[in-house]
Design a protein around this motif. Structure first.
Motif, PDB file in Angstrom:
ATOM      1  N   THR A 126      17.575  -6.858  12.285  1.00  0.00           N
ATOM      2  CA  THR A 126      16.289  -7.469  11.907  1.00  0.00           C
ATOM      3  C   THR A 126      15.582  -6.523  10.946  1.00  0.00           C
ATOM      4  O   THR A 126      14.682  -5.781  11.319  1.00  0.00           O
ATOM      5  CB  THR A 126      15.409  -7.731  13.151  1.00  0.00           C
ATOM      6  OG1 THR A 126      15.227  -6.481  13.831  1.00  0.00           O
ATOM      7  CG2 THR A 126      16.048  -8.724  14.082  1.00  0.00           C
ATOM      8  N   ALA A 127      16.005  -6.554   9.691  1.00  0.00           N
ATOM      9  CA  ALA A 127      15.459  -5.627   8.689  1.00  0.00           C
ATOM     10  C   ALA A 127      14.071  -6.080   8.246  1.00  0.00           C
ATOM     11  O   ALA A 127      13.788  -7.270   8.156  1.00  0.00           O
ATOM     12  CB  ALA A 127      16.393  -5.572   7.491  1.00  0.00           C
ATOM     13  N   ILE A 128      13.219  -5.104   7.973  1.00  0.00           N
ATOM     14  CA  ILE A 128      11.880  -5.394   7.450  1.00  0.00           C
ATOM     15  C   ILE A 128      11.994  -5.542   5.936  1.00  0.00           C
ATOM     16  O   ILE A 128      12.629  -4.732   5.268  1.00  0.00           O
ATOM     17  CB  ILE A 128      10.900  -4.250   7.804  1.00  0.00           C
ATOM     18  CG1 ILE A 128      10.770  -4.119   9.328  1.00  0.00           C
ATOM     19  CG2 ILE A 128       9.540  -4.472   7.174  1.00  0.00           C
ATOM     20  CD1 ILE A 128      10.025  -2.892   9.779  1.00  0.00           C
ATOM     21  N   GLU A 129      11.357  -6.587   5.393  1.00  0.00           N
ATOM     22  CA  GLU A 129      11.434  -6.820   3.955  1.00  0.00           C
ATOM     23  C   GLU A 129      10.668  -5.731   3.197  1.00  0.00           C
ATOM     24  O   GLU A 129       9.649  -5.224   3.671  1.00  0.00           O
ATOM     25  CB  GLU A 129      10.810  -8.182   3.645  1.00  0.00           C
ATOM     26  CG  GLU A 129      11.642  -9.014   2.674  1.00  0.00           C
ATOM     27  CD  GLU A 129      11.050 -10.399   2.492  1.00  0.00           C
ATOM     28  OE1 GLU A 129      10.475 -10.623   1.437  1.00  0.00           O
ATOM     29  OE2 GLU A 129      11.142 -11.203   3.441  1.00  0.00           O
ATOM     30  N   ASN A 130      11.141  -5.427   1.978  1.00  0.00           N
ATOM     31  CA  ASN A 130      10.432  -4.484   1.107  1.00  0.00           C
ATOM     32  C   ASN A 130      10.347  -3.100   1.728  1.00  0.00           C
ATOM     33  O   ASN A 130       9.410  -2.346   1.488  1.00  0.00           O
ATOM     34  CB  ASN A 130       9.024  -5.018   0.834  1.00  0.00           C
ATOM     35  CG  ASN A 130       8.496  -4.533  -0.501  1.00  0.00           C
ATOM     36  OD1 ASN A 130       9.268  -4.329  -1.431  1.00  0.00           O
ATOM     37  ND2 ASN A 130       7.210  -4.317  -0.587  1.00  0.00           N
ATOM     38  N   CYS A 131      11.338  -2.759   2.558  1.00  0.00           N
ATOM     39  CA  CYS A 131      11.283  -1.488   3.294  1.00  0.00           C
ATOM     40  C   CYS A 131      12.405  -0.578   2.799  1.00  0.00           C
ATOM     41  O   CYS A 131      13.561  -0.750   3.168  1.00  0.00           O
ATOM     42  CB  CYS A 131      11.422  -1.779   4.789  1.00  0.00           C
ATOM     43  SG  CYS A 131      11.558  -0.323   5.836  1.00  0.00           S
ATOM     44  N   PRO A 157       5.674  -2.070   3.236  1.00  0.00           N
ATOM     45  CA  PRO A 157       5.905  -3.478   3.587  1.00  0.00           C
ATOM     46  C   PRO A 157       4.574  -4.197   3.832  1.00  0.00           C
ATOM     47  O   PRO A 157       3.653  -3.628   4.424  1.00  0.00           O
ATOM     48  CB  PRO A 157       6.732  -3.399   4.873  1.00  0.00           C
ATOM     49  CG  PRO A 157       7.365  -2.045   4.851  1.00  0.00           C
ATOM     50  CD  PRO A 157       6.407  -1.154   4.130  1.00  0.00           C
ATOM     51  N   ASN A 158       4.475  -5.449   3.348  1.00  0.00           N
ATOM     52  CA  ASN A 158       3.300  -6.334   3.504  1.00  0.00           C
ATOM     53  C   ASN A 158       2.097  -5.925   2.656  1.00  0.00           C
ATOM     54  O   ASN A 158       1.064  -6.578   2.707  1.00  0.00           O
ATOM     55  CB  ASN A 158       2.824  -6.434   4.971  1.00  0.00           C
ATOM     56  CG  ASN A 158       3.884  -6.986   5.889  1.00  0.00           C
ATOM     57  OD1 ASN A 158       4.880  -7.532   5.428  1.00  0.00           O
ATOM     58  ND2 ASN A 158       3.691  -6.833   7.193  1.00  0.00           N
ATOM     59  N   THR A 181       7.788   0.765  11.937  1.00  0.00           N
ATOM     60  CA  THR A 181       8.427   0.700  10.617  1.00  0.00           C
ATOM     61  C   THR A 181       9.078   2.048  10.318  1.00  0.00           C
ATOM     62  O   THR A 181       8.487   3.104  10.595  1.00  0.00           O
ATOM     63  CB  THR A 181       7.366   0.404   9.531  1.00  0.00           C
ATOM     64  OG1 THR A 181       6.831  -0.896   9.756  1.00  0.00           O
ATOM     65  CG2 THR A 181       7.962   0.462   8.133  1.00  0.00           C
ATOM     66  N   CYS A 226      11.026   3.274   6.844  1.00  0.00           N
ATOM     67  CA  CYS A 226      11.554   2.914   5.522  1.00  0.00           C
ATOM     68  C   CYS A 226      11.897   4.192   4.758  1.00  0.00           C
ATOM     69  O   CYS A 226      11.126   5.160   4.782  1.00  0.00           O
ATOM     70  CB  CYS A 226      10.521   2.148   4.703  1.00  0.00           C
ATOM     71  SG  CYS A 226       9.808   0.710   5.531  1.00  0.00           S
ATOM     72  N   ASN A 267      11.090  -4.711  -9.114  1.00  0.00           N
ATOM     73  CA  ASN A 267      11.388  -4.250  -7.751  1.00  0.00           C
ATOM     74  C   ASN A 267      12.715  -4.857  -7.328  1.00  0.00           C
ATOM     75  O   ASN A 267      12.921  -6.051  -7.453  1.00  0.00           O
ATOM     76  CB  ASN A 267      10.294  -4.704  -6.786  1.00  0.00           C
ATOM     77  CG  ASN A 267       9.032  -3.894  -6.982  1.00  0.00           C
ATOM     78  OD1 ASN A 267       9.050  -2.908  -7.710  1.00  0.00           O
ATOM     79  ND2 ASN A 267       7.947  -4.300  -6.350  1.00  0.00           N
ATOM     80  N   TYR A 301      14.213  -4.374  -4.193  1.00  0.00           N
ATOM     81  CA  TYR A 301      14.440  -4.133  -2.765  1.00  0.00           C
ATOM     82  C   TYR A 301      13.650  -5.115  -1.947  1.00  0.00           C
ATOM     83  O   TYR A 301      12.758  -5.765  -2.436  1.00  0.00           O
ATOM     84  CB  TYR A 301      14.042  -2.709  -2.383  1.00  0.00           C
ATOM     85  CG  TYR A 301      12.843  -2.207  -3.110  1.00  0.00           C
ATOM     86  CD1 TYR A 301      11.564  -2.559  -2.692  1.00  0.00           C
ATOM     87  CD2 TYR A 301      12.968  -1.429  -4.258  1.00  0.00           C
ATOM     88  CE1 TYR A 301      10.462  -2.130  -3.375  1.00  0.00           C
ATOM     89  CE2 TYR A 301      11.860  -1.004  -4.939  1.00  0.00           C
ATOM     90  CZ  TYR A 301      10.599  -1.363  -4.484  1.00  0.00           C
ATOM     91  OH  TYR A 301       9.488  -0.948  -5.157  1.00  0.00           O
TER      92      TYR A 301
END
Length: 574
Positions: free
Chosen positions: A123-128, A142-143, A152, A154, A572, A574
């Motif tokens: 369950t990867a965090i987006e933009n991390c 992230p966010n 988190t 990253c 970006n 990632y």
């Protein structure tokens, strides 16, 4: 966020909660074990966000050892000591983690802050995190600008072009504030890993800036449970150690202080051709002066070339082991454009070089007498009796030019100041293994054996005096071959230069050299402009003055009527 801190047994405990944060305070002679057990199929991440050992302790007497399993007999994941230059983070590959804290006999309170949590890697965090490789770029938590998620972790890996450094700035920064940044923090590392090289750990509301010592930097964001804030927006740029700007009447040379530091110098050790011209020093060291001043030399050909040299050396006549470094800056004015050339030369390294002058010449070794494949490795490792094939090449479209190798000497030193050994002198072979090939267009070629004193010297450099003649002149020096000393005359030639190549080393010395690593060289940006001027080659290029050895090359090309460079916005990825 501030995870729930609990009053816990002073020495050791077992946990199975999904997450927990706790302080550990220990005195002398402690030997305590903590054990974390997960219930379902998740990974345990363990963060030592603050640690204070006895400052004078060593890893042997005081440490935290972390094991991937239920006991101290499980595989060791790593250890933390007073000199650990990182914010240590460990992850399990099994159902449990164990860590053992040991302290020595000095009476002193040791303080630690630890938190752990279970997580599912899928369950990867987006933009991390991710890999950033452009010359500059922007990345955010992230966010952002909404609150960052809990738990988190990253990691951003930044890599710019070789020989540059990375400057990291924050347009916005807001993490949970804590005196020791124990809960949420951003950690910046000087290099490719998160195990060592910590430049700084920050939290709260601030606008920190960081600079790496090389072209690689690693940035980590770690958060715990609750109290999440806006996070950050960061921008990185690549900073070259030297830069040059030429206008129609002025030359500006900019040197980064970090680069001077890395050479062991500061601005007091710098001087131009005219030592009375001093730099302005702020964040960088800047020489800016009219083209007609500060000892700048002017050469006129089809173009006009202005040259000045920044010399870095320690004052006085004391023999020093420091390198003497010269930064050569040239402004070359064409009819409708300006070429800027800056390169750094050191007195003990020969690397790929760039030369600017009437003729562009290089000397390289080749792997056979077909002279089709140049040897690109440096140092060039050879066997003691190996035959070496050397070629001097002239880069010119003029078919009426001839290359002639007048004299070649070998020396264990790149400045040819001590013992030298003649291979060729005045066109005559002085070593019985030397064979010269007949002149062929723009090439001078000869072969020889790896010679006697390669046995005694760790490195050997080769220096040749090269003559360039007009082939229409049947009496030029290039057509005379071997001329003994008493018959020497002032035969005509168009131009004379020195070509240097090396070092040559014995293959048996390669293993000893491997652990020293290889010096970085700069990859100049490939543009049609560079190809058009043909100023960059893979071989060892020759400089008009004696032996100038080049480590870094920065070429910029300006067209006065319009800029050739359009900077694209970094996407970006990632």
């Amino acid at each position: 966020g501030n995870a729930s801190c609990s009053g816990l047994p002073r020495c050791g405990a077992s946990f199975s909660d999904p997450n927990k944060a706790f302080k550990i305070d220990l005195n002398s002679n402690a030997n305590c074990v903590w054990h974390i057990q997960r219930s379902d199929n998740q990974t345990i991440r363990l963060v030592f966000s603050y640690f204070k050992f006895n400052p004078s302790s060593s890893c042997e007497t005081e440490s935290i050892k972390v094991y991937d399993g239920p006991s101290a007999n499980s595989p060791l994941l790593g250890q933390v000591c007073s000199n650990t230059d990182a914010v240590p983070v460990f992850q399990s590959s099994s159902n449990s983690l164990t860590f053992l804290v040991t302290t020595n006999s000095v009476a002193l309170t040791r303080n630690f802050f630890v938190f752990y949590y279970f997580f599912s890697p899928e369950t990867a965090i987006e933009n991390c995190g991710g890999s950033l490789t452009g010359p500059n770029g922007i990345f955010t938590s992230p966010n952002y600008p909404a609150a960052y998620p809990e738990f988190t972790y990253c990691v951003w890996h930044i890599q710019t072009t070789e020989n540059s450094k990375i400057s990291l700035e924050f347009q916005d920064f807001f993490l949970e504030l804590d005196q020791n940044c124990q809960f949420d923090f951003l950690a910046v590392y000087d290099g490719p890993t998160t195990n060592t090289g910590l430049i700084g750990k920050v939290c709260g509301v601030s606008r920190p800036t960081f600079e790496s010592s090389s072209n690689v930097m690693t940035v980590v964001l770690s958060t715990d449970y609750a109290n999440s804030y806006r996070g950050f927006s960061a921008r990185y740029t690549s900073v070259l150690p030297t830069s040059l700007t030429c206008s129609s009447d002025r030359m500006t040379i900019v040197l980064s202080k970090a680069y001077l530091d890395s050479l062991g110098y500061n601005e007091t050790h710098l001087q131009l051709n005219d030592p009375s011209c001093r730099p302005v020093t702020a964040d960088q060291v800047i020489f800016s002066f009219p083209l007609s001043s500060c000892g700048t030399t002017k050469e006129e050909d089809q173009s006009i070339t202005y040259t000045n040299i920044v010399t870095l050396s320690e004052s006085g006549n004391i023999i020093t082991r420091k390198k003497i470094v010269q930064i050569v800056a040239k402004c070359i004015m064409e009819k409708n454009s300006t070429l800027e050339v800056i390169y750094v030369t050191e007195n003990n390294v020969i690397q790929n070089t760039t030369s600017v002058g009437s003729y562009n010449v290089s000397m390289s070794f080749y792997d056979s007498d077909s002279f089709s494949s140049p040897v690109l490795e440096s140092p060039y490792y050879v066997d003691l009796n190996q035959t070496l094939f050397a070629q001097v090449s002239l880069y010119s479209t003029d078919p009426s030019l001839l290359v002639f190798i007048d004299t070649c000497t070998a020396s264990p030193q790149s400045d040819f100041g001590s013992i030298t050994y003649d291979l060729i002198r005045s066109g005559c072979n002085k070593d019985d293994t030397v064979v010269t090939y007949p002149p062929l267009e723009h090439y001078g070629r000869f072969r020889f054996n790896a010679f006697r004193f390669l046995r005694r010297a760790p490195s050997v450099y080769l220096e040749c005096d090269v003559l360039i003649c007009d082939s229409n002149n049947v009496n030029s020096r290039c057509t005379k071959g071997c001329v003994s000393r008493h018959k020497r005359d002032t035969s005509s030639y168009t131009w004379k230069t020195k070509a240097v190549v090396g070092p040559i080393r014995l293959k048996r010395d390669r293993r000893a050299a491997d652990h020293l690593g290889k010096k970085d060289t700069t990859d100049a940006e490939e543009t049609p402009n560079l190809q058009r001027y043909s100023f960059y080659t893979l071989s060892f290029l020759i400089l008009i003055s004696n032996i100038i050895i080049v480590v870094a090359v920065v070429l910029k090309y300006h067209n006065k009527s319009l800029s050739r460079y359009d900077y694209q916005k970094i996407q970006n990825s990632y």
